[in-house]
Design a protein around this motif. Structure first.
Motif, mmCIF file in Angstrom:
data_model
loop_
_atom_site.group_PDB
_atom_site.id
_atom_site.type_symbol
_atom_site.label_atom_id
_atom_site.label_comp_id
_atom_site.label_asym_id
_atom_site.label_seq_id
_atom_site.Cartn_x
_atom_site.Cartn_y
_atom_site.Cartn_z
ATOM 1 N N THR A 21 -28.975 -39.022 -53.045
ATOM 2 C CA THR A 21 -28.186 -39.711 -53.848
ATOM 3 C C THR A 21 -27.965 -38.973 -55.085
ATOM 4 O OG1 THR A 21 -29.195 -41.960 -53.239
ATOM 5 C CG2 THR A 21 -27.988 -41.873 -55.207
ATOM 6 N N GLY A 31 -23.426 -41.269 -57.906
ATOM 7 C CA GLY A 31 -23.840 -42.517 -57.481
ATOM 8 C C GLY A 31 -23.723 -42.673 -55.878
ATOM 9 N N GLN A 32 -23.249 -41.635 -55.233
ATOM 10 C CA GLN A 32 -22.956 -41.720 -53.864
ATOM 11 C C GLN A 32 -24.395 -41.182 -53.174
ATOM 12 O OE1 GLN A 32 -19.752 -39.090 -52.318
ATOM 13 N NE2 GLN A 32 -20.085 -40.076 -50.328
ATOM 14 N N THR A 33 -24.663 -42.081 -51.920
ATOM 15 C CA THR A 33 -25.594 -41.739 -51.193
ATOM 16 C C THR A 33 -25.057 -41.154 -49.681
ATOM 17 O OG1 THR A 33 -26.892 -43.334 -52.298
ATOM 18 C CG2 THR A 33 -27.671 -42.725 -50.142
ATOM 19 N N ILE A 34 -25.609 -40.248 -49.366
ATOM 20 C CA ILE A 34 -25.418 -39.743 -47.850
ATOM 21 C C ILE A 34 -26.564 -39.574 -47.320
ATOM 22 C CG2 ILE A 34 -23.135 -38.524 -48.642
ATOM 23 C CD1 ILE A 34 -24.981 -35.803 -48.098
ATOM 24 N N SER A 35 -26.408 -39.577 -45.926
ATOM 25 C CA SER A 35 -27.561 -39.362 -45.062
ATOM 26 C C SER A 35 -27.430 -38.074 -44.009
ATOM 27 C CB SER A 35 -27.890 -40.529 -44.177
ATOM 28 O OG SER A 35 -29.114 -40.359 -43.233
ATOM 29 N N SER A 78 -32.013 -39.221 -46.715
ATOM 30 C CA SER A 78 -31.036 -39.831 -47.689
ATOM 31 C C SER A 78 -31.015 -39.179 -49.041
ATOM 32 C CB SER A 78 -31.198 -41.423 -48.113
ATOM 33 O OG SER A 78 -31.028 -42.085 -46.622
ATOM 34 N N THR A 127 -18.486 -33.693 -58.430
ATOM 35 C CA THR A 127 -18.825 -33.566 -57.120
ATOM 36 C C THR A 127 -19.927 -32.506 -56.781
ATOM 37 O OG1 THR A 127 -16.925 -32.175 -56.684
ATOM 38 C CG2 THR A 127 -16.689 -34.758 -56.238
ATOM 39 N N LYS A 136 -19.417 -32.925 -49.722
ATOM 40 C CA LYS A 136 -18.995 -33.418 -50.950
ATOM 41 C C LYS A 136 -19.531 -34.684 -51.388
ATOM 42 C CE LYS A 136 -14.885 -32.718 -52.333
ATOM 43 N NZ LYS A 136 -13.463 -32.856 -52.759
ATOM 44 N N MET A 137 -20.177 -34.722 -52.397
ATOM 45 C CA MET A 137 -20.984 -36.033 -53.127
ATOM 46 C C MET A 137 -20.412 -36.258 -54.532
ATOM 47 S SD MET A 137 -24.911 -35.523 -51.971
ATOM 48 C CE MET A 137 -25.382 -37.096 -52.561
ATOM 49 N N GLU A 138 -20.327 -37.815 -54.731
ATOM 50 C CA GLU A 138 -19.745 -38.039 -56.048
ATOM 51 C C GLU A 138 -20.980 -38.621 -56.684
ATOM 52 O OE1 GLU A 138 -16.428 -40.501 -55.682
ATOM 53 O OE2 GLU A 138 -15.088 -38.985 -55.122
#
Length: 134
Positions: free
Chosen positions: A46, A35-39, A44, A127, A31-33
């Motif tokens: 965003t 502005g959030q960055t995940i890898s 990566s 999300t 789950k990403m909000e």
């Protein structure tokens, strides 16, 4: 007694054969909000923004089912690219793929945008659900 033994052997052999079916591994979504960055595996992601959300609210009748369009930035080896992903209905010449990244059988795809609209309810923050497949 012979019949009982024969039935037992038949039952065991049939139940053993049924267990040879391959079961698909369940996908786990991240789950990403906004502005959030995940890898994920060196990629990566965003979640930039929701460009459009015209999805038909739950429990209502609409002429068009609607769609959502999200913007995601994908960075691999220092190279950044922004991708629009269309969820739901698409128009002519719009991509239908939900794939953000793919290489050598490894995929990162958008699964869903939440929350789904509901009439009369205040909208919670968006999300984005993404998952990886090998």
């Amino acid at each position: 007694m012979k019949k009982l033994l024969l039935l037992s052997i038949l039952f065991i052999s049939l139940s053993t054969m049924a267990q040879n079916e391959k079961v698909e591994t369940p996908k786990i979504a991240v789950k990403m909000e906004i502005g959030q960055t995940i890898s994920l595996q060196g990629v990566s992601l965003t979640f930039i923004d929701v460009i459009e959300d015209s999805r038909c609210p739950k429990y209502t009748n609409c002429i068009w089912a609607g769609r959502a369009v999200v913007l995601v930035e994908v960075e691999v080896n220092g190279k950044k690219e922004q991708k629009k992903i269309y969820l739901g209905e698409t128009r002519n010449n719009e991509p239908t793929s939900k794939t953000l990244y793919s290489k050598d059988g490894y995929f990162i795809e958008v699964v869903a945008l939440n929350p789904y609209p509901e009439d009369g309810k205040e909208k919670a923050p968006y999300t984005l659900l993404v998952c990886e497949s090998i």
